[in-house]
Write a protein that holds these residues in place. Structure first.
Motif, PDB file in Angstrom:
ATOM      1  N   UNK A 367     -25.777   6.607  18.490  1.00 44.00           N
ATOM      2  CA  UNK A 367     -26.642   5.780  17.649  1.00 44.00           C
ATOM      3  C   UNK A 367     -25.825   4.891  16.573  1.00 44.00           C
ATOM      4  N   UNK A 368     -25.178   5.629  15.880  1.00 53.24           N
ATOM      5  CA  UNK A 368     -24.008   5.027  14.960  1.00 53.24           C
ATOM      6  C   UNK A 368     -23.211   4.022  15.598  1.00 53.24           C
ATOM      7  N   UNK A 369     -22.573   4.308  16.832  1.00 50.58           N
ATOM      8  CA  UNK A 369     -21.913   3.407  17.354  1.00 50.58           C
ATOM      9  C   UNK A 369     -22.629   2.056  17.834  1.00 50.58           C
ATOM     10  N   UNK A 370     -23.698   2.253  18.484  1.00 49.51           N
ATOM     11  CA  UNK A 370     -24.585   1.151  18.683  1.00 49.51           C
ATOM     12  C   UNK A 370     -24.955   0.426  17.685  1.00 49.51           C
ATOM     13  N   UNK A 371     -25.354   0.884  16.300  1.00 46.75           N
ATOM     14  CA  UNK A 371     -25.654   0.279  15.073  1.00 46.75           C
ATOM     15  C   UNK A 371     -24.588  -0.679  14.699  1.00 46.75           C
ATOM     16  N   UNK A 372     -23.341   0.054  14.641  1.00 50.63           N
ATOM     17  CA  UNK A 372     -22.234  -0.684  14.069  1.00 50.63           C
ATOM     18  C   UNK A 372     -21.705  -1.838  15.202  1.00 50.63           C
ATOM     19  N   UNK A 373     -22.026  -1.839  16.384  1.00 52.05           N
ATOM     20  CA  UNK A 373     -21.901  -2.957  17.283  1.00 52.05           C
ATOM     21  C   UNK A 373     -22.880  -4.091  16.904  1.00 52.05           C
ATOM     22  N   UNK A 374     -24.056  -3.803  16.715  1.00 54.86           N
ATOM     23  CA  UNK A 374     -25.016  -4.361  16.215  1.00 54.86           C
ATOM     24  C   UNK A 374     -24.712  -5.266  14.988  1.00 54.86           C
ATOM     25  N   UNK A 375     -24.132  -4.603  14.069  1.00 56.55           N
ATOM     26  CA  UNK A 375     -23.583  -5.279  12.793  1.00 56.55           C
ATOM     27  C   UNK A 375     -22.529  -6.266  13.069  1.00 56.55           C
ATOM     28  N   UNK A 404     -10.427 -11.020   4.268  1.00 53.48           N
ATOM     29  CA  UNK A 404     -10.958  -9.908   5.012  1.00 53.48           C
ATOM     30  C   UNK A 404     -11.583  -8.923   4.037  1.00 53.48           C
ATOM     31  N   UNK A 405     -10.925  -8.645   2.872  1.00 51.41           N
ATOM     32  CA  UNK A 405     -11.456  -7.675   1.879  1.00 51.41           C
ATOM     33  C   UNK A 405     -12.836  -8.264   1.552  1.00 51.41           C
ATOM     34  N   UNK A 406     -13.110  -9.297   1.298  1.00 53.99           N
ATOM     35  CA  UNK A 406     -14.498  -9.726   1.034  1.00 53.99           C
ATOM     36  C   UNK A 406     -15.547  -9.445   1.979  1.00 53.99           C
ATOM     37  N   UNK A 407     -15.195  -9.805   3.222  1.00 50.88           N
ATOM     38  CA  UNK A 407     -16.139  -9.353   4.333  1.00 50.88           C
ATOM     39  C   UNK A 407     -16.211  -7.804   4.469  1.00 50.88           C
ATOM     40  N   UNK A 408     -15.315  -7.125   4.485  1.00 50.35           N
ATOM     41  CA  UNK A 408     -15.398  -5.571   4.361  1.00 50.35           C
ATOM     42  C   UNK A 408     -16.168  -5.067   3.235  1.00 50.35           C
ATOM     43  N   UNK A 409     -16.230  -5.856   2.105  1.00 47.86           N
ATOM     44  CA  UNK A 409     -17.207  -5.604   1.004  1.00 47.86           C
ATOM     45  C   UNK A 409     -18.570  -5.794   1.245  1.00 47.86           C
ATOM     46  N   UNK A 413     -21.629  -3.199   1.412  1.00 47.56           N
ATOM     47  CA  UNK A 413     -22.830  -3.278   0.681  1.00 47.56           C
ATOM     48  C   UNK A 413     -23.959  -3.124   1.785  1.00 47.56           C
ATOM     49  N   UNK A 414     -23.735  -3.569   3.010  1.00 47.42           N
ATOM     50  CA  UNK A 414     -25.079  -3.317   3.911  1.00 47.42           C
ATOM     51  C   UNK A 414     -24.925  -1.935   4.062  1.00 47.42           C
ATOM     52  N   UNK A 415     -23.963  -1.275   4.347  1.00 51.18           N
ATOM     53  CA  UNK A 415     -23.771   0.359   4.476  1.00 51.18           C
ATOM     54  C   UNK A 415     -24.290   1.035   3.287  1.00 51.18           C
ATOM     55  N   UNK A 416     -24.051   0.600   2.034  1.00 45.93           N
ATOM     56  CA  UNK A 416     -24.640   1.362   0.998  1.00 45.93           C
ATOM     57  C   UNK A 416     -26.408   1.048   0.993  1.00 45.93           C
ATOM     58  N   UNK A 417     -26.729  -0.158   1.440  1.00 41.52           N
ATOM     59  CA  UNK A 417     -28.061  -0.204   1.583  1.00 41.52           C
ATOM     60  C   UNK A 417     -28.730   0.723   2.682  1.00 41.52           C
ATOM     61  N   UNK A 418     -28.101   0.581   3.947  1.00 36.30           N
ATOM     62  CA  UNK A 418     -28.369   1.567   4.982  1.00 36.30           C
ATOM     63  C   UNK A 418     -28.551   2.858   4.617  1.00 36.30           C
ATOM     64  N   UNK A 457     -17.577  10.083   3.987  1.00 32.19           N
ATOM     65  CA  UNK A 457     -16.619   9.825   4.915  1.00 32.19           C
ATOM     66  C   UNK A 457     -17.345   8.774   6.162  1.00 32.19           C
ATOM     67  N   UNK A 458     -18.927   9.215   6.299  1.00 28.77           N
ATOM     68  CA  UNK A 458     -19.386   8.437   7.318  1.00 28.77           C
ATOM     69  C   UNK A 458     -19.655   7.021   6.592  1.00 28.77           C
ATOM     70  N   UNK A 459     -20.005   6.898   5.315  1.00 32.95           N
ATOM     71  CA  UNK A 459     -20.199   5.858   4.802  1.00 32.95           C
ATOM     72  C   UNK A 459     -19.004   5.022   4.789  1.00 32.95           C
ATOM     73  N   UNK A 460     -17.846   5.328   4.439  1.00 31.71           N
ATOM     74  CA  UNK A 460     -16.508   4.472   4.405  1.00 31.71           C
ATOM     75  C   UNK A 460     -16.084   4.004   6.013  1.00 31.71           C
ATOM     76  N   UNK A 461     -16.048   5.193   6.852  1.00 28.25           N
ATOM     77  CA  UNK A 461     -15.823   4.767   8.246  1.00 28.25           C
ATOM     78  C   UNK A 461     -16.899   3.781   8.664  1.00 28.25           C
ATOM     79  N   UNK A 462     -18.141   4.041   8.512  1.00 30.87           N
ATOM     80  CA  UNK A 462     -19.033   2.928   8.992  1.00 30.87           C
ATOM     81  C   UNK A 462     -18.814   1.484   8.609  1.00 30.87           C
ATOM     82  N   UNK A 463     -18.799   1.123   7.264  1.00 34.59           N
ATOM     83  CA  UNK A 463     -18.349   0.069   6.710  1.00 34.59           C
ATOM     84  C   UNK A 463     -17.217  -0.330   7.069  1.00 34.59           C
ATOM     85  N   UNK A 464     -16.088   0.311   7.371  1.00 28.84           N
ATOM     86  CA  UNK A 464     -14.880  -0.424   7.846  1.00 28.84           C
ATOM     87  C   UNK A 464     -15.093  -0.725   9.157  1.00 28.84           C
TER      88      UNK A 464
END
Lengths: 856, 109
Positions: A367-375, A404-409, A413-418, A457-464
Motif C-alpha cells: 500500500x505504501x509503495x502504491x501511494x508513493x508511486x501515486x505521489x 532538489x532539496x526544495x521539492x524533497x521538502x 510537507x505532504x508526508x507530515x500531513x499524511x 523512519x517511515x516518515x523520512x523514507x516515504x518523503x524521500x
C-alpha cells in the motif's frame, strides 16, 4: 618559491560556521598566517596548524553556529510556504495524494505495530538470553517428532547433574473451578516452582514471594483478585478449586501485578508445584520420558548452551527406556513465541501467527509503495505548473541541488500531513484491528519509543522515496525552455507508465491471492469428508468413565436423541513391521459411531454389539492403513498393532478414509477398537431429524452428572468449519488489503489520466472541431492506458503465481491455479481500470471545445 | 579599574608598540618577543574582548594576494588603553619596589 594553498575543506568549514561579518577577517588572517608559517616552519606544520586553528575558530565566543543556521531555516520556511501554496492550488490532487499516502502509512504503521509486538515477546524478562525451554527431537522412525516439553524426572535429574545449569523451573498448566458465592468460575492456572516468580519478575502487590513452596500455596494476579472481590485482603483467603478428582482448598499467599501480555508464560493464578507433586502418583513423577510439563532452564553462561544440550542428551540415554534416537535441546525463551516447531501448550501461551504477520507486512508495504508511486506520478505530471517557477529560481541563482532539496521538502510537507491523517485513521482502525488479530491494543501503545522511532523512519523514507523522482526530473529543467513554457518531460513518460503498471501489478497479485484463498477454503469447507455431520453434536466429558457411561444411558432415554456413541478421541502411536514403521491413529469406540456418522464399511463388517469377542481383539481399520501395510486380504488378517493390552488384533472390517482430522492434512492410517485401552472422554449425540434442539434439557442432565463443570458442546459441522478460521481471517485481511491497494491504484490512474488529458485539451478540442467522433477519440486515448494496465495484470499474475503455488503446497487437498482464478482477477482489474479511464475521458469529451480554443 | 588578563596585557603592549597590526602581525611580534608560538584564533578572541572593553579599535586595510584577496582588519590601541597601561605599570613598579633585596631571599635562583 612554490605557493601552497591551505586545505580547502577546512577553509569551507570556516565559511560555514563563522558569522558572515567575521569571515573575511578570520579567514584572511588564517591564510596569511599559513603562508608565513610555510616559510618559517614548512608546509606540513603550517597545514596542521591551519586545521587546528580552523577547529579552534568554531567556539561560541568567536562564532555563533546558530546565526548561519538561521538562514537555512528561513530558506526552508519559504520552501514550505511555496509547497503549501502549491497544495492549496491543486486541492483535488493534493487531497488524493495525501489521502493515499495516509492510507499507505497507516497500514504500514499497523503492520509495524503488530510485528513489533510479536517480536517483543519475552524479551523484557531479565536475563532472557540465559533462559531456555527443554525440548526434545524424538526420532522413532524416519519422521522426527518435535516435542515441546519435558518430564518431572528429567527436570530434577538435569538440575542435579549438570553444573552449568543454575535453575530448573517446572511449570504445568491445569484447570479448575473456583466457587465464588453462587457462581462457579472456570479458571486455568499453572503449577509452578517458586523460582518462576523471580524469572518472570513478578511484582508482589500483596504478600511475599517467599511463601510459595507448600502444597496449599496459591498466588494470583491483581485482575483475578479484583474479579473475586478480594483485593486488599487476599492474603490468607481460602480458595477452593475443584476438578474431576474432587475439591482442594488453597491459601492465597500473595497477589502479583498482572503479567505483561507479551509474555509466553502467563497465567492469572499459580499454584505451588509441590501441590502437583503431592497429587501425582510416584510412577508418573519418576517415569523418565513421561512428557507432560514444561521446564525452563536458566544456564550460567550462554556459551555453554551446546555443552548443556549434549550433557542432557547423554543423561537421557542413560535413563530412558526408549532406544530411539533422541536429542534433548534448549529453545531460547525469546524464540518460543515466534517458532511453532515445538508447539505451545502446558503453560505456554499460543504462538504468533507468522503467516498473518508476514501478510500484514507485505500488504502494508505494498500500500505504501502504491501511494508513493501515486505521489511521484502526480507531482511529475503537474510539472507544467511548476516549470516557470523553477526556471525563475534558476535564473536568480538556485542550483540543481537546491531545487532538489526544495521539492524533497515539499514531499516532506505532504508526508507530515499524511502522517497526521494516518494517526486519525489509526485511531479509527486500531480497535477493529486488535479485535481482528485477537490482541488488546489501545492508542497509548503509540507512545512508545520503538513505535515513534519506526514512525519517524517511515516518515523520512516515504518523503524521500516519493519526492526523489519528481525532484530529479524537475531540477533538470533547462532555464530557457521552462521560462518559454516549452519544457517537456522526456524520459519521465516511461518511468511514469512503468510505475503505473507496477501499481496494477501489485493490485492484481493481491486480488489473485484473495480469490485463490477463498476458492481453496471453499474447496476444503465443501470437501467430501465421507461423514454425515447432520444433527450430530459432541461433548468433551470432564469426569470418569463410569460417570460418562451413566450420562450416555440417560441421554439414550431422551426421545430427541437418535443415537449416542462415546469415543476416546484420536490418539497416535506406531505399528512396527519388519520393514517399516507406520504412524497410525487409534480410536476406542463405545456404541455405533460408524452408522451414526454414516461412514461406509467397504469390506467386512461393522462391530457387532452382541459378539463379546468384538470387544477384545477385533479391530476395524481404514483403507489408508490397508494400503500403508500392503495387506492383500485385510479381512481376518492380523496386524502388528500393539497398544496396552491389545496386541496383534484381527481385522474384521475396513472403513472408507473418512476425514477424522482437519482437511489440511491427508487422512492417516487408523485403527478402531472396542477394547478398553484408553479412557472414553467424548460423547457424540445424533438428534432425531424432527427434534428441536433444547439446550437446557441437555444442560440439566449434564449438571446431574458433572456439576460444577459448565455444559459445553459443539455441533460437528460448526467444528469442522471452525478449522478454517485462521484461513478466513487471512482472507479477510488480504481482501481488505487488496481493496485498499486497488483503490489506491485507481486513484493513481484517475489522477494520471486526468492530468495527461489536461495537457491535451487543445488537441482533443481541435480533433472534435475537425469532426472526430467520440468513439474514435475513446479508442485513441484508452488504448495506451489499456496497454499499461494489461502489462500490470500479466506481471501481477506471473509474479503471484509462485507465492500462491507455495501457499497451496501446504494443503493436502488443494485446488490448482486455473482459469477459474485467473479469469475473475483479470475481469475485476480490467473493469475497474477501464471504467476509471472512460470516466475521465468522457469528462473531457463532453466539454465544449470552444472553452479550450478561444484563449489562443 | 577593569581587570586585564596576562595575554591581553601582552597583546595590548604589542599594539602600543606597533599601531595598525592584524592578528598575524601580533603573532609574529609575540614570537619575536617571547620565542613562543600562539594560535591565531586565540589572538582573535583576545582582540574581540578588548574591543568590547574599549581598549582597541579597528579599521579595514587593503586586500593582499596572500590573503586570497581578503581585507585585513588592523587594530590599534586607544587612549584609554594607554592610560590604563601607564596606571597599571606604576602600580606594578610600586609593588616591585616593595620587594627588598630580592637576591638575598631567593639566593638559589
Amino acid at each position: 618559491m612554490k605557493v601552497y594553498d591551505p586545505p580547502a575543506w577546512a577553509d569551507r568549514l570556516i565559511t560555514k560556521f563563522c558569522p558572515e561579518a567575521k569571515v573575511e577577517e578570520i579567514q584572511g588572517d588564517l591564510h596569511e598566517a599559513f603562508h608565513w608559517r610555510c616559510e618559517e616552519r614548512g608546509q606540513t606544520i603550517a597545514q596542521w596548524l591551519f586545521i587546528y586553528e580552523t577547529l579552534r575558530v568554531i567556539r561560541p565566543d568567536l562564532s555563533h553556529p546558530l546565526q548561519n543556521v538561521k538562514n537555512y531555516i528561513i530558506m526552508y520556511k519559504i520552501y514550505l510556504r511555496t509547497g503549501w501554496r502549491f497544495l492549496l492550488k491543486h486541492k483535488l490532487y493534493s487531497t488524493l495524494n495525501i489521502l493515499g499516502l495516509a492510507l499507505g502509512i497507516s497500514f504500514c504503521w499497523l503492520a509495524y505495530l503488530y510485528t513489533n509486538d510479536e517480536i517483543s515477546y519475552d524479551r523484557h524478562l531479565a536475563n532472557h538470553e540465559k533462559l531456555f525451554r527443554i525440548v526434545a527431537d524424538f526420532k522413532p522412525s524416519d519422521k522426527t517428532h518435535h516435542i515441546g516439553g519435558s518430564s518431572n524426572a528429567m527436570s530434577l535429574k538435569y538440575a542435579e547433574e549438570i553444573p552449568e545449569i543454575d535453575q530448573v523451573i517446572r511449570i504445568k498448566s491445569s484447570y479448575g473451578m473456583i466457587k465464588k458465592e453462587e457462581e462457579t468460575l472456570p479458571q486455568e492456572f499453572l503449577y509452578a516452582d517458586q523460582e518462576l516468580i523471580d524469572v518472570l519478575g513478578l511484582f508482589m502487590v500483596e504478600g511475599h514471594a517467599t511463601s510459595f513452596d507448600l502444597p496449599n500455596d496459591l498466588i494470583l494476579s491483581e485482575s483475578l483478585a479484583a474479579k473475586l472481590n478480594i483485593r486488599g485482603k487476599a492474603v490468607g483467603h481460602i480458595i477452593s478449586l475443584s476438578d474431576e478428582n474432587g475439591q482442594t482448598d488453597f491459601i492465597v499467599r500473595g497477589v502479583y501485578e498482572d503479567i505483561p501480555l507479551n509474555t509466553s508464560i502467563r497465567s492469572d493464578m499459580m499454584v505451588s508445584f509441590t501441590a502437583y507433586e503431592s497429587a501425582s502418583t510416584e510412577r508418573s513423577l519418576t517415569t523418565w520420558f513421561n512428557i507432560n510439563m514444561n521446564s525452563l532452564v536458566k544456564i550460567h553462561d550462554v556459551a555453554s548452551r551446546t555443552l548443556v544440550e549434549e550433557k542432557m542428551t547423554d543423561i537421557h540415554y542413560k535413563n530412558s527406556s526408549h532406544e530411539a534416537e533422541t536429542f534433548i535441546k534448549l529453545q531460547p525463551v525469546s524464540q518460543i513465541h515466534l517458532d511453532d516447531t515445538y508447539g505451545h501448550y502446558n503453560g505456554i501461551v499460543g504462538a504468533a501467527n507468522i503467516d498473518m504477520m508476514k501478510t500484514f507486512l507485505i500488504i502494508g508495504l505494498f500500500c505504501l509503495i502504491i501511494s508513493i508511486i501515486n505521489y511521484s506520478n502526480f507531482t511529475v505530471s503537474l510539472y507544467i505548473h511548476r516549470a516557470s517557477e523553477i526556471g525563475l529560481r534558476k535564473v536568480v541563482g538556485a542550483g540543481r541541488s537546491s531545487i532538489f532539496s526544495q521539492l524533497i521538502t515539499e514531499s516532506f510537507l505532504s508526508c507530515i500531513l499524511a502522517c497526521i491523517l494516518a494517526l486519525g485513521i489509526l485511531a479509527i482502525l486500531l480497535p477493529q484491528f486488535s479485535d481482528f488479530i485477537g490482541k488488546n491494543y489501545s492508542l497509548d501503545i503509540l507512545i512508545n519509543q520503538r513505535f515513534l522511532l519506526g514512525a519517524c523512519v517511515i516518515l523520512v523514507l516515504t518523503s524521500f522515496l516519493s519526492g526523489a523522482y519528481p525532484a530529479l526530473v524537475l531540477s533538470r529543467f533547462s532555464i530557457l525552455q521552462s521560462l518559454k513554457g516549452e519544457q517537456k518531460v522526456r524520459s519521465g513518460k516511461w518511468i511514469t507508465q512503468g510505475l503505473l503498471a507496477l501499481q496494477f501489478m501489485i493490485a492484481t497479485g493481491l486480488i489473485a491471492g484473495v480469490i485463490t484463498m477463498q476458492k481453496q477454503v471453499n474447496h476444503l469447507a465443501n470437501f467430501d469428508t465421507k461423514i454425515d455431520y447432520d444433527n450430530v453434536l459432541m461433548m468433551r466429558i470432564p469426569g470418569s468413565e463410569a460417570k460418562l457411561l451413566q450420562f450416555v444411558n440417560d441421554l439414550k432415554a431422551l426421545p430427541e436423541v437418535a443415537e449416542v456413541a462415546a469415543i476416546s478421541g484420536y490418539n497416535g502411536t506406531g505399528i512396527e513391521t519388519s520393514e517399516q514403521r507406520v504412524e497410525v491413529a487409534h480410536l476406542r469406540l463405545e456404541g455405533d459411531l460408524l452408522s451414526m456418522l454414516d461412514i461406509a464399511v467397504t469390506e467386512g463388517r461393522n462391530f457387532d454389539p452382541n459378539l463379546g469377542s468384538d470387544r477384545s481383539d477385533k479391530v476395524m481399520v481404514n483403507q489408508a492403513l490397508v494400503k500403508a501395510l500392503g495387506i492383500e486380504n485385510p479381512i481376518g488378517a492380523t496386524i502388528p498393532f500393539d497398544y496396552g493390552e491389545l496386541k496383534n488384533p484381527t481385522i474384521i472390517g475396513v472403513v472408507e478414509d473418512y476425514l477424522y482430522n482437519s482437511a489440511k492434512t491427508k487422512v492417516k492410517p487408523l485403527v478402531i477398537y472396542q477394547s478398553p485401552q484408553y479412557q472414553l472422554n467424548q460423547v457424540y449425540v445424533k438428534l432425531n431429524t424432527t427434534a428441536i434442539f433444547d439446550e437446557s434439557l441437555f444442560a440439566s442432565i449434564w449438571s446431574d452428572h458433572f456439576d460444577p463443570f459448565p455444559f459445553q458442546f459443539r455441533f460437528l459441522e460448526a467444528r469442522y468449519k471452525d478449522e478454517f478460521r485462521a484461513e478466513q481471517l487471512l482472507i479477510n485481511l488480504v481482501g481488505t488489503g487488496s481493496a485498499v491497494a486497488i483503490f489506491l491504484a485507481t486513484i493513481g490512474l484517475l489522477g494520471m489520466v486526468g492530468l495527461q488529458l489536461g495537457l491535451r485539451l487543445k488537441e482533443v478540442s481541435i480533433r472534435k472541431v475537425l469532426g472526430a467522433d467520440n468513439s474514435s477519440l475513446y479508442r485513441l486515448f484508452t488504448s495506451r492506458y489499456l496497454m499499461v494496465i494489461s502489462l500490470g495484470i500479466v506481471g501481477g499474475l506471473a509474479s503471484s503465481y509462485f507465492s500462491i503455488s507455495a501457499w497451496l503446497e501446504g494443503y493436502a487437498y488443494r485446488i490448482d491455479m486455473s482459469m477459474l482464478i485467473v479469469a475473475p482477477t483479470i475481469f475485476i482489474v480490467l473493469i475497474i481500470g477501464i471504467s476509471t479511464i472512460l470516466g475521465q475521458i468522457s469528462r473531457v469529451l463532453r466539454a465544449n471545445p470552444v472553452t479550450f480554443l478561444r484563449s489562443e | 579599574m577593569e581587570l586585564i588578563g596576562s595575554l591581553e596585557e601582552i597583546v595590548l603592549m604589542i599594539l602600543l608598540n606597533h599601531e595598525r597590526s592584524n592578528s598575524v602581525d601580533i603573532a609574529k611580534h609575540y614570537h619575536d618577543a617571547l620565542n613562543k608560538h600562539i594560535s591565531i584564533p586565540a589572538i582573535h578572541v583576545v582582540l574581540k574582548r578588548m574591543e568590547k572593553k574599549g581598549w582597541v579599535k579597528s579599521e579595514f586595510g587593503e586586500p593582499t594576494a596572500e590573503r586570497g584577496g581578503r581585507r585585513k582588519r588592523l587594530y590599534s590601541a586607544t587612549a584609554s588603553a594607554y592610560n590604563m597601561m601607564t596606571q597599571l605599570n606604576s602600580v606594578k613598579s610600586e609593588l616591585w619596589k616593595g620587594i627588598t633585596k630580592p637576591s638575598l631571599r631567593y639566593e638559589g635562583l
